[in-house]
Design a protein around this motif. Structure first.
Motif, PDB file in Angstrom:
ATOM      1  N   UNK A 135       0.840  -1.214   0.000  1.00 54.83           N
ATOM      2  CA  UNK A 135       0.000   0.000   0.000  1.00 54.83           C
ATOM      3  C   UNK A 135       0.869   1.256   0.000  1.00 54.83           C
ATOM      4  N   UNK A 136       0.353   2.298  -0.639  1.00 54.38           N
ATOM      5  CA  UNK A 136       1.073   3.573  -0.633  1.00 54.38           C
ATOM      6  C   UNK A 136       0.977   4.210   0.746  1.00 54.38           C
ATOM      7  N   UNK A 137       2.087   4.799   1.161  1.00 53.37           N
ATOM      8  CA  UNK A 137       2.140   5.447   2.477  1.00 53.37           C
ATOM      9  C   UNK A 137       2.578   6.898   2.288  1.00 53.37           C
ATOM     10  N   UNK A 138       1.785   7.807   2.844  1.00 53.91           N
ATOM     11  CA  UNK A 138       2.197   9.220   2.886  1.00 53.91           C
ATOM     12  C   UNK A 138       2.630   9.480   4.318  1.00 53.91           C
ATOM     13  N   UNK A 139       3.883   9.801   4.482  1.00 55.57           N
ATOM     14  CA  UNK A 139       4.392  10.076   5.830  1.00 55.57           C
ATOM     15  C   UNK A 139       4.631  11.580   5.963  1.00 55.57           C
ATOM     16  N   UNK A 140       4.218  12.144   7.088  1.00 58.34           N
ATOM     17  CA  UNK A 140       4.453  13.574   7.328  1.00 58.34           C
ATOM     18  C   UNK A 140       5.258  13.714   8.616  1.00 58.34           C
ATOM     19  N   UNK A 141       6.343  14.465   8.522  1.00 60.42           N
ATOM     20  CA  UNK A 141       7.191  14.699   9.695  1.00 60.42           C
ATOM     21  C   UNK A 141       7.247  16.195   9.983  1.00 60.42           C
ATOM     22  N   UNK A 142       7.368  16.503  11.263  1.00 61.73           N
ATOM     23  CA  UNK A 142       7.440  17.907  11.698  1.00 61.73           C
ATOM     24  C   UNK A 142       8.647  18.043  12.613  1.00 61.73           C
ATOM     25  N   UNK A 143       9.300  19.198  12.577  1.00 56.14           N
ATOM     26  CA  UNK A 143      10.511  19.333  13.391  1.00 56.14           C
ATOM     27  C   UNK A 143      10.197  19.072  14.865  1.00 56.14           C
ATOM     28  N   UNK A 214       2.794  23.385  -3.939  1.00 58.72           N
ATOM     29  CA  UNK A 214       3.875  22.486  -4.408  1.00 58.72           C
ATOM     30  C   UNK A 214       3.749  21.102  -3.750  1.00 58.72           C
ATOM     31  N   UNK A 215       3.491  21.088  -2.450  1.00 54.36           N
ATOM     32  CA  UNK A 215       3.395  19.801  -1.750  1.00 54.36           C
ATOM     33  C   UNK A 215       2.117  19.053  -2.146  1.00 54.36           C
ATOM     34  N   UNK A 216       1.036  19.788  -2.419  1.00 51.62           N
ATOM     35  CA  UNK A 216      -0.197  19.136  -2.897  1.00 51.62           C
ATOM     36  C   UNK A 216       0.062  18.468  -4.250  1.00 51.62           C
ATOM     37  N   UNK A 217       0.831  19.147  -5.093  1.00 53.09           N
ATOM     38  CA  UNK A 217       1.184  18.541  -6.400  1.00 53.09           C
ATOM     39  C   UNK A 217       1.959  17.251  -6.194  1.00 53.09           C
ATOM     40  N   UNK A 221       0.531  13.645  -7.466  1.00 53.74           N
ATOM     41  CA  UNK A 221       1.349  12.839  -8.395  1.00 53.74           C
ATOM     42  C   UNK A 221       1.605  11.453  -7.809  1.00 53.74           C
ATOM     43  N   UNK A 222       1.888  11.417  -6.526  1.00 53.95           N
ATOM     44  CA  UNK A 222       2.126  10.130  -5.846  1.00 53.95           C
ATOM     45  C   UNK A 222       0.871   9.255  -5.909  1.00 53.95           C
TER      46      UNK A 222
END
Ligand code: PPS
Length: 307
Positions: A135-143, A214-217, A221-222
């Protein structure tokens, strides 16, 4: 955790009593007791190949990314995205039934394909099926420091998670990884490494703040969804902090005050980069930075605005 007209019967009764749950380990990762009690259901979760996972350490930008992904799949249809609160549209995999809030897995079995799933689980606790089905995984990291500050305010206002205690002690808990879902350092690094082996799109909260379109694009695309630039811009507008704060379907308005005590903090609190500078003393910053450098020295993962 949810209640909504699409989910009749889930409206919490006024007399419902919630409490701050203790943490218990699953493979060494501290999780809230009721999640651990129903852990077998999470472990046995049956993925479908087109499931999409949004994985984050808590308070890294999960809700933001959930709304973006839902809007990508609705082709930027803002009204459609208002069909239910975000935690119903994109269920929380490991969240068990708490009071009358439905378990994530109960929502997922009824969800249409492609299912989008939220998790805070570290990579090693993901149900095997999600990886076997690729499965595709979108990972989001924050400082780390902003993530910590956000988590501190959340743990104060979220009356089902352990009491964070005083600020200074909370910094230590975060550094030790004794907060719910464990170590931030291990979480962000492991997904970063696993990019080499799995279909993982790794996003940064700071990049989203810098240039959301830019990040939405990158996300669309992913996900291989074709959207015009106008729609991308529309999604970017709809997912700005202020618009999401004013949107009852994204600002957790359905969660009662007996769970989220809004007199302490709002769910959509500030949404800024660098807010940590308002809370760390010089001594706290020095101690944190020294520990950060040692925990992050072996990785190529780099965050902006953290040191
Ligand atoms: S949770 O409870 O773990 O799912 O929380 P999560 O959604 O991961 O993180 C909440 C923080 O993200 C901020 N947020 C946003 N920032 C910028 N823009 C948008 N659109 C946005 N939406 C949510 C939210 O305000 C929390 O951060 P803090 O720093 O506490 O404000």
């Amino acid at each position: 955790m949810a209640s909504h007209k699409d989910n009749e019967g889930a409206q919490p009764e006024p007399q419902e009593v919630y409490r701050r749950y203790p943490l218990l380990p699953v493979q060494g990762i501290p999780l809230m007791e009721p999640i651990v009690r129903s852990w077998a259901r999470v472990e046995d979760f049956e993925a479908q190949p087109d499931d999409i996972l949004i994985a984050t350490y808590p308070k890294a930008g999960t809700t933001w990314t959930q709304e973006i992904v839902d809007l990508i799949f609705t082709g930027g249809d803002v009204e459609k995205a208002r069909r239910a609160p975000v935690f119903i549209r994109i269920p929380f995999l490991e969240m068990c039934t708490i009071g009358s809030f439905p378990a994530g897995i109960d929502l997922l079995v009824k969800a249409p394909s492609p299912r989008v799933i939220k998790t805070h689980l570290p990579f090693q606790l993901l149900p095997k099926s999600l990886l076997e089905k690729n499965c595709k995984i979108i990972y989001v990291a924050r400082n780390a420091k902003d993530n910590l500050v956000s988590y501190y305010f959340f743990d104060r206002m979220n009356l089902v998670q352990p009491d964070p205690g005083p600020w200074d002690g909370y910094i230590k808990k975060f550094m030790e990884g004794t907060v719910p879902w464990g170590s931030w350092y291990d979480h962000v690094q492991r997904y970063w490494e696993e990019k080499a082996n799995h279909r993982i799109l790794y996003l940064f909260y700071e990049d989203m703040k810098e240039d959301l379109a830019r990040e939405i694009r990158r996300v669309k695309n992913f996900l291989e969804v074709d959207l015009s630039e106008d729609i991308v811009q529309k999604i970017a507008h709809h997912t700005t902090f202020q618009v999401m704060k004013d949107n009852p379907m994204t600002n957790a308005e359905d969660v009662p005050n007996t769970v989220f005590d809004r007199t302490i903090s709002s769910f959509m609190r500030k949404g800024e980069v660098g807010d940590w500078k308002n809370y760390f003393t010089v001594a706290q910053r020095e101690a944190f930075d020294a520990d950060y450098r040692s925990k992050m020295e072996g990785t190529t993962l780099r965050f902006r605005d953290v040191l």
